[in-house]
Design a protein around this motif. Structure first.
Motif, PDB file in Angstrom:
ATOM      1  N   TRP A 101       0.801  -1.214   0.000  1.00 49.06           N
ATOM      2  CA  TRP A 101       0.000   0.000   0.000  1.00 49.06           C
ATOM      3  C   TRP A 101       0.838   1.271   0.000  1.00 49.06           C
ATOM      4  N   GLY A 102       2.134   1.107   0.074  1.00 47.29           N
ATOM      5  CA  GLY A 102       3.005   2.274  -0.003  1.00 47.29           C
ATOM      6  C   GLY A 102       2.862   3.211   1.178  1.00 47.29           C
ATOM      7  N   VAL A 103       2.707   2.643   2.352  1.00 45.32           N
ATOM      8  CA  VAL A 103       2.570   3.470   3.548  1.00 45.32           C
ATOM      9  C   VAL A 103       3.244   2.766   4.719  1.00 45.32           C
ATOM     10  N   ARG A 109      -1.290   7.146   3.874  1.00 46.33           N
ATOM     11  CA  ARG A 109      -0.756   7.306   2.528  1.00 46.33           C
ATOM     12  C   ARG A 109      -1.067   8.705   1.999  1.00 46.33           C
ATOM     13  N   ARG A 110      -0.208   9.200   1.143  1.00 50.07           N
ATOM     14  CA  ARG A 110      -0.339  10.587   0.663  1.00 50.07           C
ATOM     15  C   ARG A 110      -1.687  10.885   0.022  1.00 50.07           C
ATOM     16  N   ASP A 147      -4.875  -9.355  -0.385  1.00 43.48           N
ATOM     17  CA  ASP A 147      -5.492  -9.050  -1.688  1.00 43.48           C
ATOM     18  C   ASP A 147      -6.931  -8.583  -1.485  1.00 43.48           C
ATOM     19  N   ARG A 148      -7.673  -9.305  -0.652  1.00 45.82           N
ATOM     20  CA  ARG A 148      -9.082  -8.947  -0.427  1.00 45.82           C
ATOM     21  C   ARG A 148      -9.202  -7.572   0.244  1.00 45.82           C
ATOM     22  N   ILE A 149      -8.335  -7.335   1.212  1.00 41.51           N
ATOM     23  CA  ILE A 149      -8.366  -6.033   1.903  1.00 41.51           C
ATOM     24  C   ILE A 149      -8.003  -4.922   0.913  1.00 41.51           C
ATOM     25  N   ALA A 150      -6.993  -5.186   0.082  1.00 43.41           N
ATOM     26  CA  ALA A 150      -6.579  -4.178  -0.901  1.00 43.41           C
ATOM     27  C   ALA A 150      -7.731  -3.851  -1.837  1.00 43.41           C
ATOM     28  N   ALA A 151      -8.501  -4.868  -2.241  1.00 46.70           N
ATOM     29  CA  ALA A 151      -9.649  -4.633  -3.124  1.00 46.70           C
ATOM     30  C   ALA A 151     -10.698  -3.795  -2.414  1.00 46.70           C
ATOM     31  N   GLU A 152     -10.905  -4.077  -1.128  1.00 48.15           N
ATOM     32  CA  GLU A 152     -11.898  -3.316  -0.345  1.00 48.15           C
ATOM     33  C   GLU A 152     -11.511  -1.846  -0.234  1.00 48.15           C
TER      34      GLU A 152
END
Ligand code: FES
Length: 155
Positions: A101-103, A109-110, A147-152
């Motif tokens: 997630w880049g954080v 995150r920005r 993956d599921r959390i990222a989609a959410e």
């Protein structure tokens, strides 16, 4: 909410709930519930309203991880850092989530989409590593769960 409005909220809360050292935690909770975070600029107003020193307020505010001092992202992902989840790969999950997630842990995150925060035991130790995603517990975090959390949180 602007600073002056937040100061008025503090005064109103203290008029209703009372002042003193034992009111500090409830006031901080109330402010975070209402505003979403507690701006450092409010520390003098909180201290004055409760008859405490600024150092007292700052010390409590920075000691407890649950008090947020900056606005959170639209989604808040908390990853458990307590012992049982750590023994089940929590550190690797944390690193994967942070990279994905880049954080960094403890930051937003920005683009304001996600805040990644530590949490210390959710009471689900036997089925860790665990997370809270926008307040919802998610157990057995692995790559598929990320993956599921990222989609959410992208939604
Ligand atoms: S150690 Fe993570 S839920 Fe208890």
């Amino acid at each position: 909410m602007g600073l002056e409005e937040a100061k008025a909220l503090i005064k109103g809360w203290v008029c209703h709930e009372g002042a003193g050292r034992d009111r500090l935690l409830p006031l901080l909770h109330a402010l975070q519930d209402e505003i979403g975070y507690i701006d450092d600029a409010l520390v003098p107003a909180i201290a004055a309203a409760l008859n405490l020193s600024r150092a007292d307020v700052h010390g409590v505010l920075t000691f407890y991880h649950d008090y947020r001092r900056q606005p959170a992202g639209r989604h808040i992902v908390k990853l458990c850092r307590a012992e049982s989840c750590q023994s089940r790969g929590g550190a690797a999950i944390e690193a994967a989530a942070s990279a994905r997630w880049g954080v960094a842990m403890g930051e937003t995150r920005r683009d304001g989409q996600v805040t990644l925060e530590p949490v210390y035991c959710l009471g689900l130790c036997a089925i860790g590593p665990n997370a809270l995603v926008d307040g919802r517990p998610v157990a057995r975090i692995d790559a598929a769960a990320l993956d599921r959390i990222a989609a959410e949180i992208a939604a």
